[in-house]
Design an enzyme around this catalytic site. Structure first.
Site, PDB file in Angstrom:
ATOM      1  N   HIS A  37       0.857  -1.200   0.000  1.00  0.00           N
ATOM      2  CA  HIS A  37       0.000   0.000   0.000  1.00  0.00           C
ATOM      3  C   HIS A  37       0.888   1.244   0.000  1.00  0.00           C
ATOM      4  O   HIS A  37       1.654   1.444  -0.921  1.00  0.00           O
ATOM      5  CB  HIS A  37      -0.934  -0.074   1.219  1.00  0.00           C
ATOM      6  CG  HIS A  37      -2.050   0.925   1.255  1.00  0.00           C
ATOM      7  ND1 HIS A  37      -2.425   1.700   0.213  1.00  0.00           N
ATOM      8  CD2 HIS A  37      -2.891   1.256   2.279  1.00  0.00           C
ATOM      9  CE1 HIS A  37      -3.438   2.484   0.567  1.00  0.00           C
ATOM     10  NE2 HIS A  37      -3.749   2.238   1.810  1.00  0.00           N
ATOM     11  N   HIS A  93      -2.380  -2.397  -9.621  1.00  0.00           N
ATOM     12  CA  HIS A  93      -3.332  -1.740  -8.721  1.00  0.00           C
ATOM     13  C   HIS A  93      -4.587  -2.608  -8.649  1.00  0.00           C
ATOM     14  O   HIS A  93      -5.002  -3.205  -9.623  1.00  0.00           O
ATOM     15  CB  HIS A  93      -3.705  -0.348  -9.257  1.00  0.00           C
ATOM     16  CG  HIS A  93      -4.295   0.544  -8.223  1.00  0.00           C
ATOM     17  ND1 HIS A  93      -5.620   0.502  -7.889  1.00  0.00           N
ATOM     18  CD2 HIS A  93      -3.723   1.466  -7.423  1.00  0.00           C
ATOM     19  CE1 HIS A  93      -5.855   1.392  -6.938  1.00  0.00           C
ATOM     20  NE2 HIS A  93      -4.727   1.984  -6.627  1.00  0.00           N
ATOM     21  N   ASP A 146       2.799   5.424  -6.927  1.00  0.00           N
ATOM     22  CA  ASP A 146       4.052   5.344  -6.155  1.00  0.00           C
ATOM     23  C   ASP A 146       5.292   5.204  -7.027  1.00  0.00           C
ATOM     24  O   ASP A 146       6.409   5.251  -6.511  1.00  0.00           O
ATOM     25  CB  ASP A 146       3.979   4.133  -5.206  1.00  0.00           C
ATOM     26  CG  ASP A 146       2.923   4.343  -4.145  1.00  0.00           C
ATOM     27  OD1 ASP A 146       2.003   3.522  -4.062  1.00  0.00           O
ATOM     28  OD2 ASP A 146       2.994   5.369  -3.457  1.00  0.00           O
TER      29      ASP A 146
END
Ligand code: SDX
Length: 389
Positions: A229, A270, A328
């Site tokens: 995460h 994702h 990210d």
């Protein structure tokens, strides 16, 4: 099947819960905050305006925005007693461990004096959290360096103040680079909220028991920490450092495809997006801009990241499984170029996501709600007697 109870489908409650804050269309790479596309907010808005939008549902007027900003500024200092809290940690404690503790400790300073059934008190809690998260985050970094904590400055904007508290010292004020401050603010905008992800769902579940918002946000910080995460930005940087050279990219692509190898390509894939994460596109452009501004456009890690993205996006495994760069993948390269240590990357994510967590908590507690109670599908033993001796 033997041993499996049959459940009334009504019991297996759908975990999803309604919200009007953020909409994601994973198949088409769409992300809207209160109806506004993230690309437009990243380009035309700023973090505090997005905070107002997420809480109140509409963009502020100029007067509302001014009042909102000045109220946030009036809450940026923390209680002096909280400074002592840091001394309980080793200097090399992971800053996310400190943040879990210190943010939860805010409950001890405010919980007894606040009634969260009162909308005005809920709004004060929002200001306290938005304002104090950058102060506490910068304190985590200063504590790790042995440098003195820096007090916030009201003459700086949100991102500039954070950079000042991170890199300023009593002997040398920090000169805010506007390009860097704008990039930091954009990183905050891109991380502000993302529907009911793991950490936001944790905050909602904690809040559904009536826990105070400071404790709920601390639970969100804990959930965000994991490498699957929010911890992924730190894991991406460590992965790029491990790859070390573009010639080794195929080796890591192969490892990511090998089911017997637990390695996954950090910053890729994702649960919801089966198309480009729209935030990743904005982040990549921001990365380009900052590296150019800082004169490190040939940063080797950025070169590896772009080559890794190019190769992965052409690889049948990633194409078939619809694995694209996520929010990210590029953020860590920007943060590293700015001088922020890898250990602080997820703290930056938590700082920015605080408004998303709070908005979901606020949306839930502002209407009637029941305690969350996810049901399970029991697959254990059926009833059996204890053996007679
Ligand atoms: C965030 O939920 C949110 O909204 C989160 C977030 C937010 O803003 O709050 O967007 C922030 O957490 C972004 C994600 C950051 N994490 C990472 O970058 C870590 C690397 N990514 C993977 O761990 C993974 O992609 C997840 C955890 C993000 C999603 O995992 P899922 O739900 O298991 O992925 P999936 O079901 O879509 O996977 C499909 C297949 C699987 O293989 P099969 O079981 O079908 O054989 O793709 C594989 C996965 O094993 N896969 C990967 C992969 N991601 C998925 N294989 C290699 N490398 C990867 N990165």
């Amino acid at each position: 099947e033997e041993g499996l109870f049959t459940y009334d489908p009504g019991f297996v409650s759908t975990a999803a819960c309604e919200s009007q804050i953020t909409y994601i269309d994973g198949a088409n790479g769409v992300l809207l905050h209160r109806g506004y596309p993230i690309e437009q907010l990243a380009e035309k808005s700023d973090y505090l305006e997005v905070c107002y939008l997420l809480i109140h549902g509409e963009l502020p007027t100029a007067e509302q925005a001014e009042e909102f900003r000045s109220t946030v500024k009036n809450h940026t200092m923390i209680h002096e007693q909280l400074r002592n809290f840091f001394n309980g940690f080793r200097r090399d404690a992971h800053p996310m461990a400190i943040m879990c503790g210190v943010v939860g400790a805010l409950s001890a300073f405010y919980h007894d004096t606040m009634d969260f059934s009162d909308e005005h008190h809920r709004e004060i809690a929002a200001f306290r959290l938005m304002a104090k998260m950058p102060t506490l985050a910068a304190m985590c970094y200063k504590y790790s360096t042995g440098q003195p904590f820096m007090y916030p400055r009201n003459d700086l904007d949100y991102a500039g103040n954070f950079l000042h508290m991170m890199f300023g010292t009593p002997c040398e004020p920090y000169q805010v680079n506007p390009v860097v401050a704008k990039a930091m603010d954009r990183i905050f905008v891109l991380h502000a909220d993302h529907e009911q992800n793991a950490s936001t769902s944790t905050v909602r579940l904690a809040g559904s028991s009536g826990a105070n918002p400071f404790a709920c946000i601390a639970s969100g910080i804990a959930a965000l920490w994991g490498p699957a995460h929010g911890g992924a930005n730190e894991a991406v940087l460590n992965m790029l450092l491990e790859i070390g050279d573009e010639s080794r990219i195929p080796e890591f692509i192969q490892r990511a495809k090998d089911k017997s190898d637990p390695f996954r390509l950090m910053g890729f894939g994702h649960r919801v997006y089966k198309n480009f994460d729209p935030r990743a596109k904005v982040m990549k452009q921001t990365c380009d801009d900052v590296l150019k501004e800082l004169g490190c456009e040939n940063d080797p890690l950025f070169r590896i990241a772009r080559e890794l993205e190019r190769i992965a996006l052409e690889d049948p495994y990633f194409v078939e499984k619809k694995l694209y760069p996520n929010v990210d993948f590029y953020s860590g390269i920007i943060l590293r170029a700015v001088g922020i240590p890898v250990s602080m990357f997820t703290v930056i994510f938590a700082m920015a996501r605080t408004i998303g967590w709070f908005s979901h908590w606020h949306e839930m507690v502002s209407s009637s709600y029941r305690i969350g109670r996810p049901r399970q599908l029991y697959t254990g033993h059926t009833a059996r007697d204890y053996p007679s001796k």
